[in-house]
Design an enzyme around this catalytic site. Structure first.
Site, short mmCIF file in Angstrom:
data_model
loop_
_atom_site.label_atom_id
_atom_site.label_comp_id
_atom_site.label_asym_id
_atom_site.label_seq_id
_atom_site.Cartn_x
_atom_site.Cartn_y
_atom_site.Cartn_z
N ASP A 124 -3.61 -10.00 7.78
CA ASP A 124 -2.42 -10.86 7.75
C ASP A 124 -1.28 -10.34 8.63
OD1 ASP A 124 -3.76 -12.41 5.82
OD2 ASP A 124 -3.06 -11.08 4.23
N ARG A 145 -17.70 10.07 12.58
CA ARG A 145 -18.13 8.88 11.84
C ARG A 145 -18.90 7.87 12.68
NH1 ARG A 145 -13.17 7.30 7.73
NH2 ARG A 145 -13.57 8.98 6.24
N ALA A 169 -8.84 4.51 -1.24
CA ALA A 169 -9.08 5.69 -0.40
C ALA A 169 -9.50 6.86 -1.28
CB ALA A 169 -7.82 6.04 0.38
N HIS A 208 -17.71 2.80 8.31
CA HIS A 208 -18.00 4.00 7.53
C HIS A 208 -19.51 4.11 7.36
CE1 HIS A 208 -17.89 7.08 4.44
NE2 HIS A 208 -16.60 7.21 4.65
N SER A 248 -5.16 1.21 0.28
CA SER A 248 -4.79 2.58 -0.08
C SER A 248 -5.39 2.98 -1.43
CB SER A 248 -3.27 2.71 -0.16
OG SER A 248 -2.65 2.39 1.06
N SER A 308 -5.77 8.98 8.02
CA SER A 308 -5.09 7.70 7.80
C SER A 308 -3.98 7.79 6.76
CB SER A 308 -6.09 6.61 7.40
OG SER A 308 -6.88 7.03 6.31
N LEU A 309 -4.25 8.44 5.63
CA LEU A 309 -3.21 8.57 4.61
C LEU A 309 -2.04 9.40 5.13
CD1 LEU A 309 -5.12 9.05 1.21
CD2 LEU A 309 -4.05 6.99 2.12
N GLY A 311 0.84 -1.19 0.00
CA GLY A 311 0.00 0.00 0.00
C GLY A 311 0.87 1.24 0.00
#
Length: 531
Positions: free
Chosen positions: A215, A283, A50, A236, A47, A384-385, A14
């Protein structure tokens, strides 16, 4: 069995995995190469999907400040965000944005060359960068993937899955993988970086791609790393309410940020009944409100009215959403969009410090797999990004092995040397059962009865699942990881007897006076809480 040695090994492709590879390559000798392992193709990750954007406190944004962003993040995090972490990530945001530009990332700009900034729920000001309208993750992922492919210092290993870390004396020396040819390989490394993303596929309804099976979380837990706040799963509020695919398409929060309203099929708005900020409430509140509204009206979804934004702006700002909705014969400039909550982001994970170091030496975790203390109990939109990029920058710029190890790992490796016994097991059916119980019992609403029911169901699934030490099947390992993560989430949710952020217990509605993280470690094969 093939055995190889690399200076740095990154598990996951990602945005955080790609970016850390590029930063490491800037300071690594060419002959001492970096290995990037991905269990699918290079651009297949959370990613990529997004949409909304990436937070950035830009030096030239006079309406914003580090303190304002910190305040918004801490408020959304419901008491569990770590101020030092929030401050560190916020302060580095302007720098990493400028660095991303050097790797070919292009954020949307106005006619004067200034970044277009938007606002999402729980943000005080416009501070969110976006690319290609509503495809921010995709554009960053594509640009960084291209840069990685062109970098001779980085070796890419696709369709390969890390299945066990090489751990002795609480120190990581690499990993064992199941490669594209379904053969085991041993990869030694002085530094191992886990960047595998989240676990949305544990739930019946999720915006995450099929590969989001937890994982890296299971990998680190099985290795003995401390796990933090595993009960906090963010749902979400608005995923496209159509079934048939492995995941539900995300209708970005940015649509509400631009003015879209939640309503019933007749256009009657309802968010004023639940929160003063209506569609722009945090959220967790919006997701619960929609869930309540669906229950109250006995409907499988509500609707999002984006027509109020205006046709020209709507199509320019949200081309990806418009295209996807058109596949379901929905014209977002005229029609309401059917939406419902879905599992979206995991706020818990492998506990790390500000350098992304886990509790195991030479083992780092970045991105959604990590729990840095930024998000707390409820992630602030588009943080998050930013976390992915800042933590990847920090690791790529500063990480060095804390200890050299000359341990013998033959006892671990020998498990993968002999032939594997095979037994037929309907993994698809078991996966659906797990997703169903997690959605119904460990979802938006939880209580002691539902959580105990989930634990009972997980135990039954474990009994049905052919549990051996190894298997020449990536699907087998994925489901094994899903079971591990499901148990960690459920046990943590049972242990937290309060409602905080995204963790909402109908039998414990109030906040505890004591604010503390949930810490779990695997000790002698057993799950233990760290006090």
């Amino acid at each position: 069995m093939n055995i190889s040695k690399y200076s740095k090994v990154i598990i996951g492709s990602g945005i955080s995995g790609l970016y850390v590879a590029l930063k490491l390559a800037q300071k690594t000798d060419a002959e001492n190469k970096i290995l990037l392992i991905t269990k699918s193709k290079l651009t297949e990750s959370n990613s990529y999907y997004a949409q909304g954007g990436m937070v950035a406190v830009l030096d030239n944004n006079k309406n914003d400040s580090i303190e304002l962003h910190i305040s918004d993040t801490l408020k959304a995090g419901a008491g569990l965000s770590e101020r030092k972490t929030v401050e560190f990530i916020s302060k580095n945001s302007d720098k990493v944005v400028k660095d991303l530009l050097t790797f070919g990332v292009e954020f949307d700009q106005d006619e004067n060359g200034n970044f277009k900034l938007t606002k999402e729920a729980a943000h005080s000001v416009n501070r969110i960068l976006h690319a290609a309208g509503d495809a921010t993750g995709r554009e960053i992922e594509i640009a960084l993937s291209k840069a990685v492919k062109e970098n001779s210092k980085i070796t890419i290993l696709e369709n390969s899955m890390a299945i066990e870390l090489l751990i002795k004396d609480n120190t990581c020396a690499g990993t064992i993988i199941l490669n594209a040819n379904d053969e085991y390989e041993v990869i030694y490394s002085d530094t191992t970086i886990v960047a595998t993303g989240g676990l949305g596929q544990l739930y019946k309804y999720s915006t995450n791609p099929i590969g989001a099976t937890g994982d890296g979380l299971a990998l680190c837990y099985d290795a003995g790393a401390i796990m933090q706040d595993m009960e906090f799963v963010q749902f979400h509020p608005t995923a496209l309410a159509y079934d048939g695919a492995e995941n539900r398409f995300l209708i970005s929060e940015a649509v509400r940020g631009e003015g879209a309203k939640l309503c019933d099929k007749f256009g009657n708005e309802f968010m004023h009944l639940y929160h003063e900020k209506k569609e722009l409430a945090p959220r967790d509140i919006v997701a619960r409100s929609i869930s309540q509204q669906m229950h109250k009206t006995n409907q499988p979804n509500v609707f999002l009215n984006a027509t109020v934004i205006g046709k020209e702006k709507l199509l320019q700002r949200f081309p990806t959403i418009a295209k996807k909705c058109s596949e379901y014969n929905i014209d977002i400039t005229k029609d309401y969009i059917p939406v419902a909550p879905a599992a979206h982001y995991f706020m818990g994970g492998v506990k790390t410090d500000l350098n992304s170091q886990t509790s195991i030496k030479n083992l780092y975790a970045i991105g959604e797999v990590a729990s840095t203390g930024l998000h707390g109990a409820n992630r602030l939109a588009s943080n998050s990004l930013l976390e992915c990029i800042v933590c990847a920058w920090q690791v790529g710029t500063n990480c060095e092995p804390s200890i050299k190890t000359n341990n013998d790992y033959s006892d671990i490796i020998s498990k993968y040397s002999s032939n594997t016994n095979s037994q037929r097991v309907n993994l698809s059916n078991l996966k659906k059962q797990l997703q169903k119980t997690m959605w119904e019992n460990v979802g938006i609403y939880r209580n002691e009865n539902s959580l105990n029911q989930a634990l009972s169901d997980i135990k039954n699934l474990e009994n049905d699942f052919y549990s051996i030490n190894k298997s020449l099947s990536k699907d087998w390992y994925e489901f094994k990881n899903m079971l591990t993560c499901a148990k960690l989430i459920t046990v943590s949710a049972l242990n937290r007897k309060e409602s905080r952020g995204a963790h909402y217990r109908t039998d414990y509605l109030n906040l505890n006076n004591e604010i503390k993280h949930s810490l779990i470690i695997k000790n002698k094969g057993e799950l233990n809480f760290v006090k």
